[in-house]
Design an enzyme around this catalytic site. Structure first.
Site, mmCIF file in Angstrom:
data_model
loop_
_atom_site.group_PDB
_atom_site.id
_atom_site.type_symbol
_atom_site.label_atom_id
_atom_site.label_comp_id
_atom_site.label_asym_id
_atom_site.label_seq_id
_atom_site.Cartn_x
_atom_site.Cartn_y
_atom_site.Cartn_z
ATOM 1 N N LYS A 77 0.703 -1.083 -0.053
ATOM 2 C CA LYS A 77 -0.005 0.183 0.087
ATOM 3 C C LYS A 77 0.811 1.257 0.038
ATOM 4 O O LYS A 77 1.967 1.262 0.680
ATOM 5 C CB LYS A 77 -0.887 0.084 1.244
ATOM 6 C CG LYS A 77 -1.814 1.128 1.212
ATOM 7 C CD LYS A 77 -2.839 0.859 2.519
ATOM 8 C CE LYS A 77 -3.858 2.044 2.777
ATOM 9 N NZ LYS A 77 -4.818 1.941 3.700
ATOM 10 N N SER A 152 -9.700 2.178 2.642
ATOM 11 C CA SER A 152 -8.800 2.961 1.922
ATOM 12 C C SER A 152 -7.902 2.143 1.298
ATOM 13 O O SER A 152 -7.262 2.427 0.270
ATOM 14 C CB SER A 152 -8.086 4.159 2.748
ATOM 15 O OG SER A 152 -7.431 3.378 3.604
ATOM 16 N N SER A 176 -10.275 -0.218 7.045
ATOM 17 C CA SER A 176 -9.769 0.026 5.461
ATOM 18 C C SER A 176 -8.920 -1.171 5.109
ATOM 19 O O SER A 176 -8.499 -1.191 4.047
ATOM 20 C CB SER A 176 -8.742 1.011 5.578
ATOM 21 O OG SER A 176 -9.293 2.404 5.306
HETATM 22 N N1 GLN Z 1 -13.300 4.685 5.964
HETATM 23 C C1 GLN Z 1 -12.767 5.058 7.307
HETATM 24 C C2 GLN Z 1 -12.299 6.534 6.977
HETATM 25 O O1 GLN Z 1 -12.676 7.153 6.101
HETATM 26 C C3 GLN Z 1 -11.751 4.559 7.699
HETATM 27 C C4 GLN Z 1 -10.199 4.359 7.053
HETATM 28 C C5 GLN Z 1 -9.233 3.724 7.353
HETATM 29 O O2 GLN Z 1 -9.396 2.902 8.072
HETATM 30 N N2 GLN Z 1 -8.208 4.164 7.123
HETATM 31 O O3 GLN Z 1 -11.670 7.306 7.881
#
Ligand code: GLN
Length: 488
Positions: A77, A152, A176
């Site tokens: 990532k 994400s 995410s």
């Molecule tokens: N969807 C959540 C956010 O927008 C979690 C994102 C994540 O786990 N990095 O913050």
């Protein structure tokens, strides 16, 4: 086809000399060239580096120095710092950033002998649930290119699902790893907070962020976690706890396993066909000897609002380092220092990141701190206590990973609150610091769906065992996107 094989299967082929890591790596580089145009799962590819790593892997295999990950092509990532390679975090702010060092996760995986194919697309600074906030454009879900892959870690999930990499790294602050794993039909594990070092992993919300593996199945996740986990003196929040052998207990019997089903995870908002698929998975666990117990996590409803105070507060502080002075984007011809700060940040960050910084700054400001931040810390405690209570009577907690399968690209971008509600089942575990895994269960109308399994602190071995036993009995994790071009 070779790209449909798991790490475990490929490892066997590499050992017997059926194919070399260089051949395997060439195959994946070609697939990325052919297929990623339509998916946008990669921000950058590093074919020369990959082939050099594959050559040394082949050498290690020949001389009997190979481990289970030696020569396996993966993708990192783009939140992980990689020495000499662009590390953008999905942001224009870091579009020009070449990291001078490796994150601990990257270093450890390199030491384990993996081949790195490149860096995966992601929501900007890991803020999002659909990969639509990336500076590099959205990632398309390989099962249906009109839908999101989740976020994400959407690039990581799409790459593994489309067989553009055998495995990937992800990070999970509020879901995410698990949510995109569910949307793309792969296995995603978010370990206990502190299990894996955060050093060199670009910070979003430091008390919630945790790295983890994204793989075809639980057996592969065990191998990846084995390499990634462990104490790191460079991260003071990294736990100094022994790392068990995660592969050793994968096939243990589930006879007598106590599974808690929180009634709050099966209520309003859950798509009935997702619920049916989850129910069928739980029935299989009963046949495997599990005892199912109804439980309550009464403060579940507070998780999303708590998270959207805590996470923005921490991100507003973490992202203050991007000031146009030391690294990253700098605006053209600043008039003075203030103009430099304002325009570099104004032009370098995207809309979602700015929204979070503004919410966080507000929540932390004098006069509002007690009403928002302090209150959120208190509700965070209540949420943790719910789990503590539950784990007095159950071994694991099960439920859906997400309320629906993958939604359409563009469907929720203009409605942040609806977007935030996507993580309704995943966020509480981050607030409590607990581990959770999402595994593919029966798809709904051809789209993948995930079962989430949450465990007590440092019970990753148990979670992987519970996931693996299911995968020994089912084929859902072997399904590949039915796009004929992706699966000739
Ligand atoms: N969807 C959540 C956010 O927008 C979690 C994102 C994540 O786990 N990095 O913050």
């Amino acid at each position: 086809m070779i790209h449909n094989k798991s790490i475990v299967e490929l490892g066997a082929g590499l050992q017997t000399g059926e194919f070399s890591s260089v051949e395997l790596t060439h195959h994946f580089i070609q697939r990325i060239e052919q297929l990623d145009k339509d998916l946008n799962a990669f921000v950058s590819t590093t074919p020369e580096q990959a082939l050099a790593e594959a050559e040394s892997a082949d050498q290690a295999i020949k001389t009997g120095q190979a481990g289970p990950l030696t020569g396996i092509p993966i993708v990192q990532k783009d939140i992980f710092c990689t020495r000499g390679v662009k590390t953008s975090c999905g942001s224009k702010m870091l579009d020009n950033f070449i990291s001078p060092y490796d994150a601990t996760v990257v270093e450890k995986l390199k030491r384990a002998g993996v081949v790195s194919l490149g860096k995966a697309n992601m929501d900007e600074f890991a803020m999002g649930s659909s990969n639509e906030t990336s500076f590099y454009g959205p990632v398309h879900n390989p099962w249906d290119k009109g839908r999101v892959p989740g976020g994400s870690s959407g690039g990581s999930a799409a790459a593994v699902a489309a067989r553009l990499a055998v495995a990937a790294t992800g990070t999970d602050t509020g879901g995410s790893i698990r949510q995109p794993a569910a949307f793309c039909g792969i296995t995603g594990l978010k370990p206990t907070y502190g299990r894996i070092s955060r050093f060199g992993m670009i910070a979003f919300a430091s008390s919630l962020d945790q790295a983890g593996p994204m793989t075809r199945d639980a057996a592969d996740a065990a191998l990846m976690l084995q390499a990634m986990a462990g104490f790191d003196p460079k991260d003071s929040t990294c736990a100094n706890q022994p790392v068990p052998d995660y592969s050793a207990t994968l096939s243990d019997s589930l006879e007598g396993l106590k599974v808690g089903l929180p009634r709050e995870y099966f209520g309003e908002g859950l798509d009935p066909s997702v619920a049916a698929s989850v129910d069928a998975a739980i029935d299989l666990y009963k046949r495997l000897g599990a005892e199912v117990i109804d439980i309550s996590l009464p403060n579940s409803g507070l998780a999303v609002p708590t998270y959207y105070v805590v996470a923005p507060a921490e991100c507003s502080s973490n992202l203050s380092r991007f000031d146009g002075v030391r690294f990253g984007y700098r605006c053209q011809q600043p008039k003075d220092l203030e103009d430099l700060y304002k325009r570099s940040r104004g032009e370098g960050f995207g809309a979602e990141v700015k929204r979070r910084i503004m919410i966080g700054t507000y929540a932390l400001s004098a006069g509002y701190y007690d009403a928002y931040y302090l209150k959120a810390q208190k509700t965070r405690h209540l949420i943790s206590d719910d789990f503590k209570q539950a784990f007095k009577t159950v071994d694991v907690i099960m439920g859906p990973t997400t309320p629906t399968p993958a939604f359409g690209l563009g469907e929720k971008v203009d409605d942040p609150v609806t977007m935030y509600l996507n993580d309704i089942y995943t966020i509480a575990t981050n607030l409590a610091g607990l581990p959770g895994v999402s595994i593919p269960i029966e798809p709904v109308s051809g789209l993948p769906v995930g079962l989430q399994i949450i465990g007590n602190y440092f019970t990753e071995a148990k979670l992987l065992n519970v996931a693996h036993r299911f995968q020994q009995e089912t084929e859902w994790h072997r399904l590949a996107p039915e796009d004929s071009r992706l699966n000739p």
